[in-house]
Motif scaffolding. Structure first.
Motif, PDB file in Angstrom:
ATOM      1  N   LEU A  96      25.970 -87.605  -5.972  1.00  0.00           N
ATOM      2  CA  LEU A  96      25.108 -87.168  -4.879  1.00  0.00           C
ATOM      3  C   LEU A  96      25.892 -86.484  -3.761  1.00  0.00           C
ATOM      4  O   LEU A  96      25.332 -85.700  -2.987  1.00  0.00           O
ATOM      5  N   GLY A 135      27.780 -83.177  -6.210  1.00  0.00           N
ATOM      6  CA  GLY A 135      26.818 -82.345  -6.933  1.00  0.00           C
ATOM      7  C   GLY A 135      26.148 -81.291  -6.087  1.00  0.00           C
ATOM      8  O   GLY A 135      26.192 -80.086  -6.424  1.00  0.00           O
ATOM      9  N   PRO A 136      25.500 -81.659  -4.982  1.00  0.00           N
ATOM     10  CA  PRO A 136      24.812 -80.624  -4.191  1.00  0.00           C
ATOM     11  C   PRO A 136      25.765 -79.590  -3.591  1.00  0.00           C
ATOM     12  O   PRO A 136      25.399 -78.419  -3.464  1.00  0.00           O
ATOM     13  N   ILE A 143      16.946 -77.475  -2.840  1.00  0.00           N
ATOM     14  CA  ILE A 143      18.032 -78.329  -3.341  1.00  0.00           C
ATOM     15  C   ILE A 143      18.378 -79.417  -2.330  1.00  0.00           C
ATOM     16  O   ILE A 143      18.553 -80.586  -2.679  1.00  0.00           O
ATOM     17  N   PHE A 188      17.937 -83.390  -3.203  1.00  0.00           N
ATOM     18  CA  PHE A 188      19.080 -84.318  -3.188  1.00  0.00           C
ATOM     19  C   PHE A 188      18.935 -85.360  -2.073  1.00  0.00           C
ATOM     20  O   PHE A 188      19.358 -86.497  -2.232  1.00  0.00           O
ATOM     21  N   THR A 189      18.356 -84.959  -0.942  1.00  0.00           N
ATOM     22  CA  THR A 189      18.133 -85.925   0.138  1.00  0.00           C
ATOM     23  C   THR A 189      17.155 -87.008  -0.294  1.00  0.00           C
ATOM     24  O   THR A 189      17.362 -88.201  -0.030  1.00  0.00           O
ATOM     25  N   GLY A 228      16.607 -87.877  -3.396  1.00  0.00           N
ATOM     26  CA  GLY A 228      17.311 -88.680  -4.392  1.00  0.00           C
ATOM     27  C   GLY A 228      18.279 -89.661  -3.762  1.00  0.00           C
ATOM     28  O   GLY A 228      18.425 -90.803  -4.217  1.00  0.00           O
ATOM     29  N   PHE A 229      18.947 -89.243  -2.680  1.00  0.00           N
ATOM     30  CA  PHE A 229      19.874 -90.138  -1.984  1.00  0.00           C
ATOM     31  C   PHE A 229      19.123 -91.305  -1.370  1.00  0.00           C
ATOM     32  O   PHE A 229      19.547 -92.466  -1.489  1.00  0.00           O
ATOM     33  N   TYR A 285      23.310 -88.125   5.528  1.00  0.00           N
ATOM     34  CA  TYR A 285      23.518 -87.360   4.294  1.00  0.00           C
ATOM     35  C   TYR A 285      22.903 -85.967   4.414  1.00  0.00           C
ATOM     36  O   TYR A 285      23.530 -84.956   4.061  1.00  0.00           O
ATOM     37  N   LEU A 337      24.647 -81.954   4.305  1.00  0.00           N
ATOM     38  CA  LEU A 337      24.204 -80.822   3.480  1.00  0.00           C
ATOM     39  C   LEU A 337      23.786 -79.641   4.335  1.00  0.00           C
ATOM     40  O   LEU A 337      24.057 -78.476   4.004  1.00  0.00           O
TER      41      LEU A 337
END
Length: 296
Positions: free
Chosen positions: A222, A225-226, A242, A246-247, A249-250, A272, A276
């Motif tokens: 995490l 990857g991004p 994206i 990812f946020t 997913g985190f 997080y 990003l």
């Protein structure tokens, strides 16, 4: 503790309290050390001690009031001076004897009450057994008939009056740990007393290691990857998608794989997302190359 595992050699059979004690002692993590805390009795005992101490306090207050209202200067001096009270006690003074005996009784009851308060505070901090372990314990204990007779067979009836010994509550309660406990392979199993079910045991430490390993891999993905993906993406709209994905997913991983509270989940997710956003706003993947010309 789990179920549905392959058979191991049957241990030496015991009966009654010996059988229950053996079963409790077999668990290496101490999850089966479940006992009643007798919450109602403990509360009632404290109330009685409290009332007894309050009565002694009232009696002492009455003696103090008598001394304050007395015209006896020796009595007033004894109320202020320890040596005078000791002398009056040695001389056989009744008031000094009553006060001394009352204070001695107060010391005993106060010590007993204070120790009871501290012990009850420690008991109140004990963890309750998990429903998973309690269900397995009850299954083994009650079928095909209670392992213990008399009043002892009702020991597990009230889940709110049970405490777990030998653990500090450090067993993870996140969803990932709970899921792994359901399907984790066991190293030992035994046939339940009803002859129909098998009860398996596994090490809680192995669950902790597995959860930690999975968490490390997911966290690394995490974080890295991004950044890698965003480096090769040019479209701003795609970048936003994206970052949002990812946020989310985190946040989901923190909620499922840790025991973080909701406020902590929000804080970690915000941090997080900020990382990003900073990466995207820096436009590292499309920064113009700096050209340096060398003149003649």
């Amino acid at each position: 503790m789990s179920s549905n595992i392959t058979a191991f050699p049957t241990p030496l059979m015991k009966e009654g309290f010996a059988e229950v004690a053996r079963w409790i002692a077999l668990d290496p993590d101490g999850e089966t050390s479940i006992y009643r805390k007798f919450g109602e009795l403990r509360a009632r005992s404290l109330l009685y001690k409290q009332c007894r101490l309050a009565a002694l306090e009232k009696r002492l207050g009455e003696l103090d009031a008598q001394d304050a209202a007395s015209d006896d200067m020796d009595a007033k001096d004894a109320a202020r001076t320890w040596e005078t009270m000791v002398q009056r006690l040695a001389a056989g003074d009744e008031a000094a004897r009553v006060r001394t005996e009352l204070m001695a009784e107060i010391d005993i009851v106060l010590k007993d009450y204070s120790e009871a308060l501290l012990l009850n505070d420690e008991v109140a901090k004990l963890n309750r057994p998990s429903q998973r372990v309690l269900d397995a314990y009850r299954q083994w204990f009650t079928k095909p008939y209670p392992a213990l007779g008399g009043i002892a067979k009702t020991a597990l009836d009230d889940p709110n009056d049970l405490v777990l010994l030998g653990t500090d509550g450090s067993s993870e309660t996140d969803y990932l740990s709970l899921l792994l406990r359901r399907y984790w392979p066991t190293y030992r199993e035994e046939l339940s007393r009803d002859g129909l079910h098998r009860i398996g045991r596994f090490s809680e430490k192995s669950i902790s290691v597995a959860v930690a390993s999975i968490s490390i891999v997911v966290a690394a993905f995490l974080l890295v990857g991004p950044i890698v993906i965003l480096y090769f993406v040019a479209s701003d709209l795609t970048k936003l998608g994206i970052v949002a994905g990812f946020t989310a997913g985190f946040a989901l991983s923190v909620g499922l794989m840790t025991s973080a509270k909701r406020a902590e989940v929000f804080a970690a997710t915000a941090a997080y997302a900020a990382v990003l956003v900073v990466f995207v706003s820096g436009d590292i993947s499309h920064s113009p190359a700096t050209k340096v010309s060398v003149g003649n």
